[in-house]
Design an enzyme around this catalytic site. Structure first.
Site, PDB file in Angstrom:
ATOM      1  N   ASN A 108       0.794  -1.224   0.000  1.00  0.00           N
ATOM      2  CA  ASN A 108       0.000   0.000   0.000  1.00  0.00           C
ATOM      3  C   ASN A 108       0.828   1.277   0.000  1.00  0.00           C
ATOM      4  O   ASN A 108       0.325   2.354   0.326  1.00  0.00           O
ATOM      5  CB  ASN A 108      -0.954  -0.003   1.196  1.00  0.00           C
ATOM      6  CG  ASN A 108      -1.728  -1.305   1.282  1.00  0.00           C
ATOM      7  OD1 ASN A 108      -1.512  -2.082   2.200  1.00  0.00           O
ATOM      8  ND2 ASN A 108      -2.569  -1.583   0.304  1.00  0.00           N
TER       9      ASN A 108
ATOM     10  N   LEU B 290      -0.854  -0.176  -4.111  1.00  0.00           N
ATOM     11  CA  LEU B 290      -0.145   0.856  -4.870  1.00  0.00           C
ATOM     12  C   LEU B 290       1.143   0.252  -5.421  1.00  0.00           C
ATOM     13  O   LEU B 290       1.708   0.766  -6.375  1.00  0.00           O
ATOM     14  CB  LEU B 290       0.210   2.050  -3.973  1.00  0.00           C
ATOM     15  CG  LEU B 290      -0.864   3.095  -3.765  1.00  0.00           C
ATOM     16  CD1 LEU B 290      -0.379   4.187  -2.826  1.00  0.00           C
ATOM     17  CD2 LEU B 290      -1.310   3.698  -5.075  1.00  0.00           C
TER      18      LEU B 290
ATOM     19  N   VAL C  93       1.116   6.982  -0.009  1.00  0.00           N
ATOM     20  CA  VAL C  93       0.491   5.993   0.854  1.00  0.00           C
ATOM     21  C   VAL C  93      -0.972   5.825   0.462  1.00  0.00           C
ATOM     22  O   VAL C  93      -1.685   6.805   0.263  1.00  0.00           O
ATOM     23  CB  VAL C  93       0.581   6.455   2.329  1.00  0.00           C
ATOM     24  CG1 VAL C  93      -0.192   5.532   3.244  1.00  0.00           C
ATOM     25  CG2 VAL C  93       2.034   6.568   2.756  1.00  0.00           C
ATOM     26  N   CYS C  94      -1.426   4.578   0.363  1.00  0.00           N
ATOM     27  CA  CYS C  94      -2.838   4.284   0.137  1.00  0.00           C
ATOM     28  C   CYS C  94      -3.425   3.856   1.471  1.00  0.00           C
ATOM     29  O   CYS C  94      -3.220   2.728   1.921  1.00  0.00           O
ATOM     30  CB  CYS C  94      -2.993   3.167  -0.897  1.00  0.00           C
ATOM     31  SG  CYS C  94      -4.711   2.733  -1.222  1.00  0.00           S
ATOM     32  N   LEU C  95      -4.101   4.779   2.108  1.00  0.00           N
ATOM     33  CA  LEU C  95      -4.658   4.525   3.433  1.00  0.00           C
ATOM     34  C   LEU C  95      -5.986   5.269   3.526  1.00  0.00           C
ATOM     35  O   LEU C  95      -6.014   6.502   3.516  1.00  0.00           O
ATOM     36  CB  LEU C  95      -3.663   5.019   4.493  1.00  0.00           C
ATOM     37  CG  LEU C  95      -3.923   4.693   5.938  1.00  0.00           C
ATOM     38  CD1 LEU C  95      -3.989   3.188   6.156  1.00  0.00           C
ATOM     39  CD2 LEU C  95      -2.827   5.289   6.809  1.00  0.00           C
TER      40      LEU C  95
END
Length: 188
Positions: A76, A120, A84-86
């Site tokens: 991620n 990601l 960052v994929c959060l």
């Protein structure tokens, strides 16, 4: 209710007074670099990353942009940009959250519980799903190569040790990116 600028100042001060090393960029509080240690009992334990934080003018009503400046192997986190994929940062941010939440809850949870179904970094996600042992080996390898005190002094384009690495499993240093790419959110 306090103004966004007062809240920004208060949140940055709270982060600076905690155990984190915080470096304001350009003598302001809208852009910061923060040293972040990998959480205990995780594959990232012992790793040290420099995290770029950019606070928008509407913070805390709009989420901060968060990005890793030194490399990390995680489904991620985009390996080239550090983005960052959060969800809690990108989609479900609330003014109830502050910068301390990002470093004490959200980022540790991201590293403890990667989500390979929303990647990601497709290579990390695929490896995590197909060969967990190889995935864990590669995470630890990246920690050893890129997440030590000597690796966090510069930015994404300052990978001085990358030229000396001759490991076929690890790609060369990151490409040069604009500041917008470094700590961008997944939101458009």
């Amino acid at each position: 209710m306090s103004s966004p600028s007062k809240r920004r100042e208060m949140d940055v001060m709270k982060l600076m007074m905690s155990d984190y090393v915080v470096e304001p960029i350009n003598d302001g509080i809208n852009e910061l670099n923060v040293e972040f240690h990998g959480p205990k009992e995780s594959l990232y334990e012992g790793g040290l990353w420099k995290i770029r934080v950019e606070l928008p003018d509407a913070y805390p009503y709009k989420s901060p942009s968060i990005g890793f400046l030194n490399r990390i192997f995680h489904p991620n986190v985009d390996e080239l940009s550090g983005s960052v994929c959060l969800d809690v940062i990108n989609q479900s941010w609330s003014p109830m959250f502050d910068l301390l939440n990002v470093f004490e809850v959200f980022l540790p949870q991201l590293l403890l519980y990667p989500n390979p179904s929303d990647p990601l970094n497709g290579d990390a996600a695929s490896l995590m799903i197909k060969d967990k042992e190889q995935y864990e080996k590669k995470v630890k390898e990246y920690c050893e190569l890129y997440a030590k005190k000597g690796n966090i002094s510069g930015s994404i384009t300052d990978d001085s040790d990358d030229d000396d690495v001759s490991n076929d499993d690890v790609s060369d240093g990151r490409s040069e990116s604009s500041e917008d790419d470094v700590a961008g959110n997944a939101d458009p």
